[in-house]
Design a protein around this motif. Structure first.
Motif, PDB file in Angstrom:
ATOM      1  N   LYS A  69      -0.207   9.906   1.693  1.00 26.50           N
ATOM      2  CA  LYS A  69       0.991  10.614   2.138  1.00 26.50           C
ATOM      3  C   LYS A  69       0.902  10.946   3.609  1.00 26.50           C
ATOM      4  O   LYS A  69      -0.178  10.872   4.214  1.00 26.50           O
ATOM      5  CB  LYS A  69       1.228  11.861   1.301  1.00 26.50           C
ATOM      6  CG  LYS A  69       0.177  12.926   1.407  1.00 26.50           C
ATOM      7  CD  LYS A  69       0.553  14.078   0.495  1.00 26.50           C
ATOM      8  CE  LYS A  69      -0.476  15.191   0.570  1.00 26.50           C
ATOM      9  NZ  LYS A  69      -0.173  16.303  -0.313  1.00 26.50           N
ATOM     10  N   ILE A  82       4.535   6.886  12.303  1.00 27.01           N
ATOM     11  CA  ILE A  82       4.151   6.990  10.892  1.00 27.01           C
ATOM     12  C   ILE A  82       2.731   7.534  10.883  1.00 27.01           C
ATOM     13  O   ILE A  82       1.807   6.889  11.384  1.00 27.01           O
ATOM     14  CB  ILE A  82       4.228   5.618  10.175  1.00 27.01           C
ATOM     15  CG1 ILE A  82       5.641   5.022  10.301  1.00 27.01           C
ATOM     16  CG2 ILE A  82       3.855   5.765   8.705  1.00 27.01           C
ATOM     17  CD1 ILE A  82       5.770   3.604   9.767  1.00 27.01           C
ATOM     18  N   TYR A  84      -0.250   8.980   8.634  1.00 27.79           N
ATOM     19  CA  TYR A  84      -0.869   9.211   7.321  1.00 27.79           C
ATOM     20  C   TYR A  84      -1.838  10.368   7.467  1.00 27.79           C
ATOM     21  O   TYR A  84      -2.684  10.375   8.360  1.00 27.79           O
ATOM     22  CB  TYR A  84      -1.630   7.960   6.848  1.00 27.79           C
ATOM     23  CG  TYR A  84      -0.739   6.784   6.516  1.00 27.79           C
ATOM     24  CD1 TYR A  84      -0.215   5.974   7.526  1.00 27.79           C
ATOM     25  CD2 TYR A  84      -0.415   6.473   5.208  1.00 27.79           C
ATOM     26  CE1 TYR A  84       0.605   4.900   7.230  1.00 27.79           C
ATOM     27  CE2 TYR A  84       0.402   5.400   4.901  1.00 27.79           C
ATOM     28  CZ  TYR A  84       0.907   4.618   5.911  1.00 27.79           C
ATOM     29  OH  TYR A  84       1.718   3.557   5.618  1.00 27.79           O
ATOM     30  N   SER A  86      -3.273  11.987   4.404  1.00 29.48           N
ATOM     31  CA  SER A  86      -4.156  12.099   3.243  1.00 29.48           C
ATOM     32  C   SER A  86      -4.048  10.828   2.382  1.00 29.48           C
ATOM     33  O   SER A  86      -2.958  10.291   2.242  1.00 29.48           O
ATOM     34  CB  SER A  86      -3.731  13.319   2.422  1.00 29.48           C
ATOM     35  OG  SER A  86      -4.462  13.409   1.232  1.00 29.48           O
ATOM     36  N   SER A  89      -6.821   9.554   7.625  1.00 30.14           N
ATOM     37  CA  SER A  89      -6.017   9.793   8.814  1.00 30.14           C
ATOM     38  C   SER A  89      -5.730   8.449   9.492  1.00 30.14           C
ATOM     39  O   SER A  89      -6.659   7.689   9.781  1.00 30.14           O
ATOM     40  CB  SER A  89      -6.822  10.723   9.729  1.00 30.14           C
ATOM     41  OG  SER A  89      -6.258  10.741  10.993  1.00 30.14           O
ATOM     42  N   TYR A  90      -4.461   8.169   9.696  1.00 25.96           N
ATOM     43  CA  TYR A  90      -4.085   6.885  10.305  1.00 25.96           C
ATOM     44  C   TYR A  90      -2.729   7.062  10.980  1.00 25.96           C
ATOM     45  O   TYR A  90      -1.816   7.646  10.395  1.00 25.96           O
ATOM     46  CB  TYR A  90      -3.984   5.805   9.219  1.00 25.96           C
ATOM     47  CG  TYR A  90      -3.673   4.424   9.727  1.00 25.96           C
ATOM     48  CD1 TYR A  90      -4.641   3.663  10.378  1.00 25.96           C
ATOM     49  CD2 TYR A  90      -2.414   3.854   9.537  1.00 25.96           C
ATOM     50  CE1 TYR A  90      -4.357   2.383  10.826  1.00 25.96           C
ATOM     51  CE2 TYR A  90      -2.128   2.564   9.977  1.00 25.96           C
ATOM     52  CZ  TYR A  90      -3.105   1.841  10.611  1.00 25.96           C
ATOM     53  OH  TYR A  90      -2.829   0.571  11.054  1.00 25.96           O
TER      54      TYR A  90
ATOM     55  N   ARG B  48     -12.859   4.369   2.283  1.00 29.99           N
ATOM     56  CA  ARG B  48     -12.268   4.170   3.610  1.00 29.99           C
ATOM     57  C   ARG B  48     -13.164   3.144   4.291  1.00 29.99           C
ATOM     58  O   ARG B  48     -14.403   3.302   4.293  1.00 29.99           O
ATOM     59  CB  ARG B  48     -12.291   5.509   4.368  1.00 29.99           C
ATOM     60  CG  ARG B  48     -11.643   5.437   5.747  1.00 29.99           C
ATOM     61  CD  ARG B  48     -10.166   5.528   5.596  1.00 29.99           C
ATOM     62  NE  ARG B  48      -9.502   5.648   6.886  1.00 29.99           N
ATOM     63  CZ  ARG B  48      -8.646   4.740   7.353  1.00 29.99           C
ATOM     64  NH1 ARG B  48      -8.371   3.664   6.650  1.00 29.99           N
ATOM     65  NH2 ARG B  48      -8.039   4.930   8.503  1.00 29.99           N
ATOM     66  N   SER B  63      -9.254  -1.428  10.104  1.00 25.75           N
ATOM     67  CA  SER B  63      -9.497  -0.315   9.197  1.00 25.75           C
ATOM     68  C   SER B  63      -8.593  -0.453   7.977  1.00 25.75           C
ATOM     69  O   SER B  63      -7.570  -1.147   8.025  1.00 25.75           O
ATOM     70  CB  SER B  63      -9.263   1.017   9.899  1.00 25.75           C
ATOM     71  OG  SER B  63      -7.894   1.198  10.163  1.00 25.75           O
ATOM     72  N   GLU B  83      -3.888   0.256   5.809  1.00 23.05           N
ATOM     73  CA  GLU B  83      -3.341   1.535   5.358  1.00 23.05           C
ATOM     74  C   GLU B  83      -1.919   1.389   4.829  1.00 23.05           C
ATOM     75  O   GLU B  83      -1.470   2.171   4.004  1.00 23.05           O
ATOM     76  CB  GLU B  83      -3.360   2.557   6.502  1.00 23.05           C
ATOM     77  CG  GLU B  83      -4.751   3.013   6.923  1.00 23.05           C
ATOM     78  CD  GLU B  83      -5.469   2.020   7.805  1.00 23.05           C
ATOM     79  OE1 GLU B  83      -4.958   0.907   8.062  1.00 23.05           O
ATOM     80  OE2 GLU B  83      -6.596   2.350   8.246  1.00 23.05           O
ATOM     81  N   MET B  84      -1.191   0.395   5.320  1.00 21.66           N
ATOM     82  CA  MET B  84       0.195   0.230   4.909  1.00 21.66           C
ATOM     83  C   MET B  84       0.323  -0.672   3.682  1.00 21.66           C
ATOM     84  O   MET B  84       1.429  -0.942   3.223  1.00 21.66           O
ATOM     85  CB  MET B  84       1.033  -0.294   6.066  1.00 21.66           C
ATOM     86  CG  MET B  84       1.024   0.684   7.235  1.00 21.66           C
ATOM     87  SD  MET B  84       2.206   0.282   8.490  1.00 21.66           S
ATOM     88  CE  MET B  84       3.699   0.917   7.773  1.00 21.66           C
ATOM     89  N   HIS B 212      -6.627   9.680  -4.781  1.00 15.21           N
ATOM     90  CA  HIS B 212      -5.205   9.881  -4.537  1.00 15.21           C
ATOM     91  C   HIS B 212      -4.964  10.992  -3.538  1.00 15.21           C
ATOM     92  O   HIS B 212      -5.816  11.829  -3.301  1.00 15.21           O
ATOM     93  CB  HIS B 212      -4.467  10.193  -5.838  1.00 15.21           C
ATOM     94  CG  HIS B 212      -4.305   8.986  -6.695  1.00 15.21           C
ATOM     95  ND1 HIS B 212      -3.474   7.952  -6.360  1.00 15.21           N
ATOM     96  CD2 HIS B 212      -4.905   8.643  -7.843  1.00 15.21           C
ATOM     97  CE1 HIS B 212      -3.559   7.024  -7.298  1.00 15.21           C
ATOM     98  NE2 HIS B 212      -4.412   7.412  -8.201  1.00 15.21           N
ATOM     99  N   ALA B 213      -3.768  10.958  -3.007  1.00 19.34           N
ATOM    100  CA  ALA B 213      -3.408  11.937  -1.978  1.00 19.34           C
ATOM    101  C   ALA B 213      -3.094  13.298  -2.581  1.00 19.34           C
ATOM    102  O   ALA B 213      -3.129  14.288  -1.879  1.00 19.34           O
ATOM    103  CB  ALA B 213      -2.206  11.443  -1.208  1.00 19.34           C
TER     104      ALA B 213
END
Lengths: 213, 214
Positions: A69, A82, A84, A86, A89-90, B48, B63, B83-84, B212-213
């Motif tokens: 999220k 955009i 991120y 959690s 970190s991005y 990660r 990453s 990440e996407m 999960h977030a």
């Protein structure tokens, strides 16, 4: 009438339904021109968007999901952030033809003017959020609606985009034209679902949010 | 004479410093002990992942998220995505340790890269090891479990009853070192993993994250 002709007649009678396959629970928008005008009018009044998002990556073959999220920011005409937050970190910032990507360790700055593919990806994100997808040359757009949402289904037409996406679905709230959901479907069956909540329009967004240099 | 002795001592010093550290290992006969007690067992783990390296004098950095999953049919999948959500690679292992590439980014789809990634993951997950070739060695308080590979050896190094690193050794030197972070139990997946490629000059760092977030 021979068997082959009967088969052809049956097949032809189904063609309109095959071509206009509708997503479950949605019907074609009857007056697409009126919808486009209303969307354009709404978007013309929006200078900035700030929103929270939850992203769920659905791995079809693995029958599993990865959830993250963060925060989404947009500032006219072509600035996107955009972020991120959690479980990692991005940060991704698009500003004009420049792109900044930052993770926990490194920051990369990319000039997307050298890459047509990067430009296309930039553009589709911006078009989806500001509702200007009808003008995007990389996709064919079909428009549907139900009681709560308009649904724009984007099918890639260029080879580059076809490699990345099978389809992109943009769910727009009928009440306020906010993008509530973005579903990016890949060729292999995986898809990424971004749900936008707490969306605010025309809030003051500092230029530093979109700084790439 | 003094110059000659000086030269000899330099040569000896060079030879000692260049000698393989594995020559100092003492073989021990223990038919019961095996490194396979450290074989990772998991249902689902998310890390990660960052990759750093240099290619043709140009640095690169990637990453994303590395995903380990044990499938219901007994097969194992390892997926690396950004990440996407775009997939960098997706590898699968069947129960005979045979590897299949389900998906890979065209830029990474080079035989040398695929071979190296497979080898890293095989070593870490202890897949495809030649079990009869396992030999035990001691050096001070450390135990070295050595497996013969098609080229060179794999050493699983135990310190104080814990697996701390894996070394893929060529003729004399380690070409890859895998540093294993803290594990709760021997079969657990570690909290962190670092793959350091000494010849190819790149590293893969993994750090376990919440799934999960929420």
């Amino acid at each position: 009438m021979c068997m082959r002709n009967i088969f052809c007649a049956v097949l032809i009678s189904f063609i309109p339904f095959i071509l206009q396959a509708q997503p479950k629970g949605f019907a074609d928008i009857k007056n697409v021109t009126a919808f486009k005008d209303a969307l354009a009018k709404s978007n013309a009044s929006i200078e900035t968007i700030a929103s929270d998002f939850t992203q769920t990556k659905n791995l079809s073959m693995l029958s599993d999901k990865i959830k993250s999220k963060g925060k989404f920011y947009f500032k006219k005409d072509d600035k996107v952030r955009i972020e991120y937050t959690s479980p990692y970190s991005y940060l991704l910032v698009m500003n004009g033809g420049r792109l900044l990507v930052k993770d926990e360790q490194k920051t990369n700055k990319i000039n997307t003017r050298n890459s047509k593919m990067m430009q296309s990806v930039n553009r589709i994100i911006i078009d989806c959020m500001r509702g200007s997808v009808f003008q995007n040359p990389d996709f064919k757009v079909q428009a549907f609606e139900n009681g709560q949402h308009y649904l724009l289904s984007l099918s890639p037409v260029t080879e580059g985009m076809k490699k990345m996406f099978r389809q992109i679905d943009v769910y727009i709230n009928k009440r306020n034209f906010d993008v509530n959901q973005l579903v990016m479907r890949e060729q292999g069956g995986d898809y990424t679902d971004m749900d936008f909540t707490n969306t605010k329009h025309n809030v003051s967004l500092n230029e530093t949010l979109f700084r790439v240099n | 004479m003094r110059h000659f002795l000086g030269l000899i001592s330099i040569i000896v010093l060079l030879l000692v410093s260049c000698a393989s550290p594995y020559r100092a290992l003492h073989e021990i006969k223990d038919t019961k002990a095996t490194a396979l007690k450290y074989k990772p067992i998991f249902k689902r783990e998310v890390y990660r992942c960052t990759v750093d390296g240099k290619f043709l004098f140009k640095k690169f950095h990637l990453s994303g998220i590395l995903f380990f999953k044990q499938m219901d049919d007994g097969n194992t999948r390892v997926v690396f995505q950004n990440e996407m959500g775009f997939t960098f690679f997706d590898f699968g292992w069947n129960q005979n340790d045979s590897v299949k590439v389900y998906d890979i980014l065209p830029q990474l789809n080079k035989p040398a890269v695929v071979k190296l990634l497979k080898k890293d993951l095989n070593l870490f997950m202890m897949r495809g090891l030649d079990k009869p070739s396992e030999t035990l060695y001691k050096k001070d308080r450390d135990t070295y479990y050595r497996f013969t590979l098609s080229k060179g050896y794999a050493y699983y190094i135990e310190e104080d009853g814990k697996l701390v690193r894996i070394e893929n050794v060529g003729k004399h030197k380690a070409v890859t070192t895998i540093i294993i972070g803290e594990k709760k139990t021997a079969h657990d997946m570690p909290g962190s993993i670092l793959f350091a490629h000494h010849k190819a000059h790149f590293t893969i760092q993994l750090k376990k994250i919440e799934e999960h977030a929420d």
